[in-house]
Design an enzyme around this catalytic site. Structure first.
Site, PDB file in Angstrom:
ATOM      1  N   GLY A  12       0.799  -1.233   0.000  1.00 12.28           N
ATOM      2  CA  GLY A  12       0.000   0.000   0.000  1.00 12.28           C
ATOM      3  C   GLY A  12       0.822   1.269   0.000  1.00 12.28           C
ATOM      4  N   ASN A  14       1.771   2.941  -2.534  1.00 13.55           N
ATOM      5  CA  ASN A  14       1.137   3.876  -3.486  1.00 13.55           C
ATOM      6  C   ASN A  14      -0.131   4.481  -2.900  1.00 13.55           C
ATOM      7  OD1 ASN A  14       2.367   4.126  -6.361  1.00 13.55           O
ATOM      8  ND2 ASN A  14       2.710   1.995  -5.778  1.00 13.55           N
ATOM      9  N   ASN A 102      -5.325   1.209 -13.612  1.00 15.88           N
ATOM     10  CA  ASN A 102      -4.346   0.363 -12.929  1.00 15.88           C
ATOM     11  C   ASN A 102      -2.948   0.920 -13.197  1.00 15.88           C
ATOM     12  OD1 ASN A 102      -3.267  -2.054 -11.651  1.00 15.88           O
ATOM     13  ND2 ASN A 102      -2.741  -2.773 -13.713  1.00 15.88           N
ATOM     14  N   HIS A 104       1.057  -0.415 -13.529  1.00 15.14           N
ATOM     15  CA  HIS A 104       1.876  -1.620 -13.693  1.00 15.14           C
ATOM     16  C   HIS A 104       3.347  -1.208 -13.728  1.00 15.14           C
ATOM     17  CE1 HIS A 104       2.584  -5.784 -14.699  1.00 15.14           C
ATOM     18  NE2 HIS A 104       3.476  -5.362 -15.566  1.00 15.14           N
TER      19      HIS A 104
HETATM   20  C1  GAR Z   1       3.297  -1.401  -7.535  1.00 16.77           C
HETATM   21  O1  GAR Z   1       4.617  -1.428  -7.959  1.00 16.77           O
HETATM   22  C2  GAR Z   1       2.367  -1.620  -8.711  1.00 16.77           C
HETATM   23  O2  GAR Z   1       2.895  -1.114  -9.903  1.00 16.77           O
HETATM   24  C3  GAR Z   1       2.291  -3.122  -8.751  1.00 16.77           C
HETATM   25  O3  GAR Z   1       2.196  -3.490  -7.408  1.00 16.77           O
HETATM   26  C4  GAR Z   1       2.995  -2.602  -6.638  1.00 16.77           C
HETATM   27  C5  GAR Z   1       2.246  -2.239  -5.380  1.00 16.77           C
HETATM   28  O4  GAR Z   1       3.104  -1.620  -4.462  1.00 16.77           O
HETATM   29  N1  GAR Z   1       1.161  -3.572  -9.519  1.00 16.77           N
HETATM   30  C6  GAR Z   1       1.215  -4.627 -10.332  1.00 16.77           C
HETATM   31  O5  GAR Z   1       2.217  -5.309 -10.462  1.00 16.77           O
HETATM   32  C7  GAR Z   1      -0.075  -4.925 -11.103  1.00 16.77           C
HETATM   33  N2  GAR Z   1       0.136  -5.936 -12.060  1.00 16.77           N
HETATM   34  P1  GAR Z   1       2.525  -0.931  -3.143  1.00 16.77           P
HETATM   35  O6  GAR Z   1       1.597  -1.962  -2.480  1.00 16.77           O
HETATM   36  O7  GAR Z   1       3.716  -0.648  -2.297  1.00 16.77           O
HETATM   37  O8  GAR Z   1       1.783   0.285  -3.576  1.00 16.77           O
END
Ligand code: GAR
Length: 189
Positions: A12, A14, A102, A104
């Site tokens: 979390g 982000n 989303n 990525h």
């Molecule tokens: C982020 O790097 C996002 O880009 C990725 O999960 C991470 C979440 O980090 N999403 C994917 O890979 C979707 N396919 P966080 O929980 O620290 O925000």
């Protein structure tokens, strides 16, 4: 007042960054963070940040339509997947056309799809000796990492880079651009 709902399965960071970005903006509120992981760190973050959060399981998402009902009640201007790893159900996508986005951690269409998340993405990028990687922000459709691309930002990779150093540069791009793109879409909508 615009309101956003975030979906997250993991740490979390982000979500926290987005919350921080909009904290001083009276026109944007995060009405809820929804998570499919009961013990996800994102839920602890939400408690600390005073953001409403809710855990849901597979059947309430795919069979009982519970999440869909919650979303209809919250009526968000934008639904933001910030590290959410389940496929969105078709009826939910139909309810919110062009309102689900989303992020990525790679330059799609490369390095997307089921199982491609976190360091697995950066590992694959390094193994293939890519000279650049980055982030992709895109609309969500029924397939993993496939909807129309809204924004990409790049960073170069040198042979000395490790999976960790690639990850931290990509993360920095996420923190810098994801909130701004969310704000831009809210302003356009
Ligand atoms: C982020 O790097 C996002 O880009 C990725 O999960 C991470 C979440 O980090 N999403 C994917 O890979 C979707 N396919 P966080 O929980 O620290 O925000």
């Amino acid at each position: 007042m615009k309101n956003i709902v975030l979906f997250a399965s993991g740490s979390g960071s982000n979500v926290e960054n987005i919350a921080h970005y909009f904290k001083s903006n009276p026109d944007v509120t995060i009405s809820a963070v929804l998570s499919n992981k009961k013990d996800a760190m994102v839920l602890e973050r939400c408690n600390r940040l005073n953001i409403s959060s809710l855990y849901f399981n597979r059947s309430s998402f795919y069979e009982k339509d519970l999440v869909r009902k919650i979303l209809r009640t919250l009526n968000p201007d934008l639904i933001v997947l910030a590290g959410f790893l389940w496929k969105m159900p078709r009826n939910l996508i139909q309810d919110f056309p062009d309102k689900i986005i989303n992020i990525h951690p790679a330059l799609l269409p490369k390095y997307g799809g089921k199982g491609m998340y976190g360091n697995r993405v950066h590992q694959a990028v390094k193994e293939n000796r890519e000279v650049e990687t980055g982030i992709t922000i895109h609309f969500v459709n029924e397939n993993y990492d496939e909807g129309a691309i809204i924004y990409q930002a790049k960073t170069t990779i040198s042979p000395e880079d490790t999976v960790q150093s690639i990850a931290s540069r990509v993360q920095a791009l996420e923190y810098k651009y994801f909130p701004k793109i969310i704000e831009k879409l809210l302003n356009e909508g």
